[in-house]
Write a protein that holds these residues in place. Sequence first.
Motif, mmCIF file in Angstrom:
data_model
loop_
_atom_site.group_PDB
_atom_site.id
_atom_site.type_symbol
_atom_site.label_atom_id
_atom_site.label_comp_id
_atom_site.label_asym_id
_atom_site.label_seq_id
_atom_site.Cartn_x
_atom_site.Cartn_y
_atom_site.Cartn_z
ATOM 1 N N ASP A 198 -1.701 -4.908 55.889
ATOM 2 C CA ASP A 198 -2.842 -5.599 55.275
ATOM 3 C C ASP A 198 -2.410 -6.990 54.829
ATOM 4 O OD1 ASP A 198 -4.812 -6.487 53.301
ATOM 5 O OD2 ASP A 198 -5.628 -4.459 53.481
ATOM 6 N N GLU A 237 -4.008 -9.418 53.432
ATOM 7 C CA GLU A 237 -4.493 -9.844 52.120
ATOM 8 C C GLU A 237 -3.566 -9.352 51.012
ATOM 9 O OE1 GLU A 237 -8.903 -10.240 50.036
ATOM 10 O OE2 GLU A 237 -8.487 -8.563 51.366
ATOM 11 N N GLU A 241 -3.271 -19.801 55.883
ATOM 12 C CA GLU A 241 -2.788 -19.194 54.643
ATOM 13 C C GLU A 241 -1.304 -18.844 54.730
ATOM 14 O OE1 GLU A 241 -6.161 -16.614 52.505
ATOM 15 O OE2 GLU A 241 -5.824 -16.058 54.580
ATOM 16 N N GLU A 282 -10.751 -4.349 46.672
ATOM 17 C CA GLU A 282 -11.299 -5.642 46.271
ATOM 18 C C GLU A 282 -11.218 -5.823 44.756
ATOM 19 O OE1 GLU A 282 -15.108 -8.352 47.723
ATOM 20 O OE2 GLU A 282 -15.329 -6.186 47.570
#
Length: 824
Positions: free
Chosen positions: A619, A621, A666, A576
């Motif tokens: 992943d 993200e 997205e 993060e």
Amino acid sequence: MRRRAQQYRTHPDGVPGTNLSDALRLLASDPQRALESAEILLARYGKKTACYVPVAHLKTRALLQLHRTDDCLAFISSLAEEVQGDKRLLMSKGRALHTQGHLSEALSIFQHLYTTHRATDRQLKLHGLALGRLLQSIGGTENLEQALAIYTQLRTQAAQGREHTPCDDKDIELTLGRHLQIMGGADNMDKALEIFSQLRTRAANGKVDTACDDKNIELTLGRHLQRMGGGYNQQQALAIFTGLRTKAARGGATPFCNDKAVELALGIHLQSMGGEDNLENSLTILTRLRAHAAGGQVNQPCDDKEIELALGRLLQTMGGHNNLQQALTIFTRLRTKAAGGKQDTPCDDKEIELALGRLLQTMGGAHNQEQALAIFTRLRTKAASGKQDTPCDDQKIELALARHLQIMGGEQNQQQALAIFTRLRTRAARGQVDTPCDNKEIELALGRHLQIMGSAQKQEQTLAIFTRLRTRAAGGQVDTPCDDKEIELALARHLQVMGGVHNQEQALAIFTRLRTKAAKGKVDTPCYDKDIELALGRQLQIMGGAHNLKKALTIFTQLRTKAAQGQMDTPCDDKEIELGLGRQLQLMGGQDNLKQAQAIFTRLRTQAAGGQHNTPCDDKEIELALGRLLQMKEGAENQQQALAIFTRLRTRAAKGQVHTPCDVKEIELGLGSCLITMGLWQQFDELRLEQRQFPGFEPQLLLSLRFFNEMLEAVNIAPEHLTLMGKSLSHASLAAEASAGCNASCLSQLAHCFRLLSCWPPTMLQALDIPPKEADEFSARANSLFAKAYEIEPNRQQLDQSQSWRDKEQKLMARLARQSAVVA
């Protein structure tokens, strides 16, 4: 019982506890010795003696104390049927089945005992509490209401028939309070607090707000204050747990005590309070508890599920690749053990399954997300009596599944999640649809989901939910900060999403206030709460401007240095933080910053791909972050790499079907943006964004950019180009409307359309019945929109100047001016 027990005197060989009364006393302090005593007594006396059943009952209780539920059930099954039917042995059997998760079998036993064996107050209480606790475990509104009715009846009876009156039975009072706590809602939580506070005052000889000598009452009150949340309650809980620890340590050289319940409560509370110091102190406590339970072996698993789960959850909270892997090892080991040694096999322990599912969800990646979905779905099916795709009455399972569907994204998943949150809210509001309930967890979950789904109406609904929660937590005071960090963060993040100068300033004020409070009142000082620091950094990013961006960079850099054990300019294990810093560098722009951002995203990707370089990972993200960065960079190779990333993400989201739309907004918009940059108009149109009905302003903005950019490629402006201009203007207007006029990008795009239209040859405009006077107003309207966009995002002009397509726009405006001059 006492007369019968006297025939069991001390064993001739001197074995302690071979008197039934002594053995019973050993149950609480030394269940192993109690079991040994029971074995001696059972071996000495025949099965037909009067005390055989009491001794057998002693053995089952000792086995339950030692968590040997399989042995307990096996022993009961070995007894004669008439002995198995004894109410005491039935109680042990029911408790063993309850512990193992065989709730239906346990329910039939406890219902039989409660309805059949209630001749005395003691029997009624014993069987009533057992049945109520089982109904609690099964969950669901109806079962919780039944349990409440049982506890209320027991309390009334113990209070000599007086309803809604505290009784002198501590067990009943504590059980009722804990049940109200489980049912949730502000009213129930306040009632539970009143019960626990009254118990404490009575145990402290009438002294209000004074610690008592009853550890059980103190722990219960502390845990309840922790659960209620808010800074004041958290500090009170901390004082309780710290006081218990100091007392148990008896003034020793170290503050640590040998009481597992106290140490565990303090460790979990420090974790809930957050902040680096608290998390490190919690880790120290839980690590020491684990080593003690493992016979002094450090960093070795122990047989105490409670300690292992607490440690695993803490490592998950602390984050970072290594911590998450350690947590995975802990939860996987617990699951394997609970499944009888079978690896990769679901177990019957809901707590372990939920912990593993939530960790896999946190770790991310397609494989982990699918595993987590399978876990939550299986738990739901089991709780719904085997019915698939059917809501169950277990709030924890329903919330876990809904949040996971939310994270996985896609229109179908989002709608399913909304249905779950809405159903939970309706049930908590006693069947009233579209009505706020008293359950903070449900309200926050629903609000966050409406926020994700977008649309102006849903954004307003979300704002109403968070505002209502804040007002209630602030004692009914409107527009007043409350002591609940979770509510304050949720409200500020939503104001951030809604946009607009006023909302952004409000969000900044909330984040700043939270930071100052977490830094013990020091203004403009970093605090040890990662959530607050990240939220403030993102807010400064959004508000823009050189000063804000510099402050945001400082925050992300400090977080990274701290997570890397104080080493500056060194990658850390917290995904993060790394993503936050990478996005910050990307936003700041410039060749060096973009290069650093790419290095960060590439490193994250390599790590997530098991160390393989230039290899896609699971992943989403990370892949999206890298794709967006490559798209920003110039050069055909970067654009091709970005296109490959978005295409791969889309194929995976569409379950392996190539060139097939997926439900993840997205991904679809990222792919569309890439196609615009590359000038692939036909492929963009094949995305059919106009028909997809994605929420928010982004699809309309992207459609406007698509037609605007094609128009910029025109060498000679012809009447048909005005069609492109009209489509771009129309979608820009819809985007600005969808953003409620609060998004700088939408306003700026609409301004570009009006400015270009103001340069259009008058003869072409007249063909569309646009009078010269109205055409003259386009320039003024464009300037007004640009001014508003810069007001919302002050650094926008600086960012706009770095965009390569600005040159194309200027050249097109020059061509239009020349063409207009020729016509004139």
